[in-house]
Design a protein around this motif. Structure first.
Motif, mmCIF file in Angstrom:
data_model
loop_
_atom_site.group_PDB
_atom_site.id
_atom_site.type_symbol
_atom_site.label_atom_id
_atom_site.label_comp_id
_atom_site.label_asym_id
_atom_site.label_seq_id
_atom_site.Cartn_x
_atom_site.Cartn_y
_atom_site.Cartn_z
ATOM 1 N N TRP A 94 -4.464 -8.957 4.199
ATOM 2 C CA TRP A 94 -5.822 -8.424 4.341
ATOM 3 C C TRP A 94 -6.831 -9.524 4.069
ATOM 4 O O TRP A 94 -6.742 -10.226 3.055
ATOM 5 N N VAL A 115 1.144 -5.772 3.655
ATOM 6 C CA VAL A 115 0.097 -6.080 4.634
ATOM 7 C C VAL A 115 -0.665 -7.309 4.150
ATOM 8 O O VAL A 115 -0.728 -7.579 2.948
ATOM 9 N N SER A 125 -0.705 -5.623 9.723
ATOM 10 C CA SER A 125 -0.006 -4.459 9.151
ATOM 11 C C SER A 125 1.505 -4.564 9.163
ATOM 12 O O SER A 125 2.177 -3.724 8.553
ATOM 13 N N LEU A 131 0.821 -1.221 0.000
ATOM 14 C CA LEU A 131 0.000 0.000 0.000
ATOM 15 C C LEU A 131 0.848 1.260 0.000
ATOM 16 O O LEU A 131 0.323 2.361 0.102
ATOM 17 N N ILE A 133 -4.204 2.442 4.236
ATOM 18 C CA ILE A 133 -4.729 1.395 5.129
ATOM 19 C C ILE A 133 -6.105 1.807 5.639
ATOM 20 O O ILE A 133 -7.055 1.015 5.629
ATOM 21 N N LEU A 161 -6.899 -6.764 9.108
ATOM 22 C CA LEU A 161 -5.611 -6.430 8.501
ATOM 23 C C LEU A 161 -4.449 -6.767 9.429
ATOM 24 O O LEU A 161 -4.510 -6.517 10.634
ATOM 25 N N LEU A 213 -7.222 -4.987 13.534
ATOM 26 C CA LEU A 213 -5.891 -4.863 12.950
ATOM 27 C C LEU A 213 -4.858 -5.426 13.921
ATOM 28 O O LEU A 213 -4.907 -5.143 15.122
#
Length: 318
Positions: A173, A171, A182, A161, A209, A180, A217
């Motif tokens: 997802w 990341v 990260s 990203l 994000i 997510l 997350l």
């Protein structure tokens, strides 16, 4: 000014591990600000995101996974190239180790130096370092931009990203569940390490994000963020820290100050707001040095070596 113990050498306390379920498929292995590991249990296989620093430390993650599933651990994903994230990979005996092409290129360019540097900085985090096989952890698959991995019917999207913590940040997802993982792009109540960072790009990457609107997350360090509100807090805190360092360093550079003077100013300015975050004292010399480099003459991060670490520390904290 009293001389601080180098990097994390004063950090000797064992941390309490939590293994938190975020959805029917997603788990967070966290340890009070030590590096986190993400786990995704699919229909037919398990994916691990970031491995812990050594195969012996990875065994504790495997033990937790085995408490919830007996499916094979097929995939290891490297969110980026740092040794503390990847040297435990062999402990999972995965079929595939996946990384972005940018991460692969960074391993080629600086993997050996980074490994020596990190092991020197973080004695406690490389428990049983002798269990790391010789050489580096190499991806068996790379991708550019995005890639989908299917664990049966469960899609995991691996996404780049933007640059932030490194140029290769990836990341993981879960689009259906909006969860997510990260890596170190997001931290929570833990100081972002930015020694290999792109300060100018990082806030935009965090905005990218946020556009996904995660409901949960798993950050690189700190507790799992289990509500949209906590996710927003984690993104906002990381963004504020990166922006504050960058603004303070730029002000010092514009005023014609050298790195030492800039470091003292930035440390004093940020300590009241962020000083209670995990590894603040460890990260600040590396972060300000990289930011000063970026604001002056080095668009790309210079390679950290064990020797450069010590020289920088002596210059700023000696």
């Amino acid at each position: 000014m009293s001389t601080k113990a180098f990097a994390s050498h004063a950090d000797l306390e064992e941390k309490k591990v939590s293994f938190v379920q975020l959805s029917p498929n997603a788990y967070a292995y966290t340890a009070e600000g030590d590096p986190n590991t993400g786990v995704i249990v699919g229909d037919d296989a398990v994916m691990v995101i970031d491995t812990q620093a050594t195969p012996v430390m990875a065994q504790d993650v495997v033990r937790r996974i085995r408490e919830v599933t007996d499916k094979p651990i097929k995939y290891v994903v490297m969110s980026h190239y740092h040794a503390v994230r990847v040297l435990g990979a062999s402990g999972y005996q995965p079929e595939h180790i996946i990384a972005s092409r940018d991460t692969y290129d960074l391993i080629v360019e600086r993997g050996e130096q980074d490994k020596a540097s990190e092991i020197g900085r973080f004695p406690r985090l490389f428990r049983a370092v002798e269990s790391v096989p010789p050489g580096l952890t190499w991806p068996t698959m790379t991708f550019e931009g995005r890639m989908s991995v299917w664990l049966g019917d469960l899609e995991v999207q691996l996404l780049q990203l933007g640059r932030g913590h490194t140029k290769g940040d990836t990341v993981a997802w879960l689009p259906e569940q909006r969860i997510l993982f990260s890596g170190d792009l997001v931290e929570f109540d833990a100081t972002p390490y930015a020694g290999d960072a792109y300060f100018k790009d990082w806030p935009q990457t965090l905005d990218n994000i946020a556009k996904l609107e995660p409901v949960a997350l798993v950050p690189g360090r700190g507790a799992a963020l289990t509500t949209p509100n906590q996710v927003r807090e984690g993104l906002a805190g990381t963004r504020a820290f990166i922006s504050d360092v960058y603004a303070a360093v730029q002000a010092g550079v514009k005023a014609g100050k050298d790195l030492n003077a800039v470091y003292r100013d930035v440390y004093a300015k940020l300590k009241p707001r962020y000083g209670h975050w995990v590894i603040f004292d460890h990260c600040m010399p590396f972060d300000v040095t990289r930011c000063y480099d970026e604001a002056t003459q080095y668009p790309d991060p210079r390679i950290w070596t064990a020797e450069r670490d010590q020289q920088m520390w002596a210059a700023l904290e000696g």
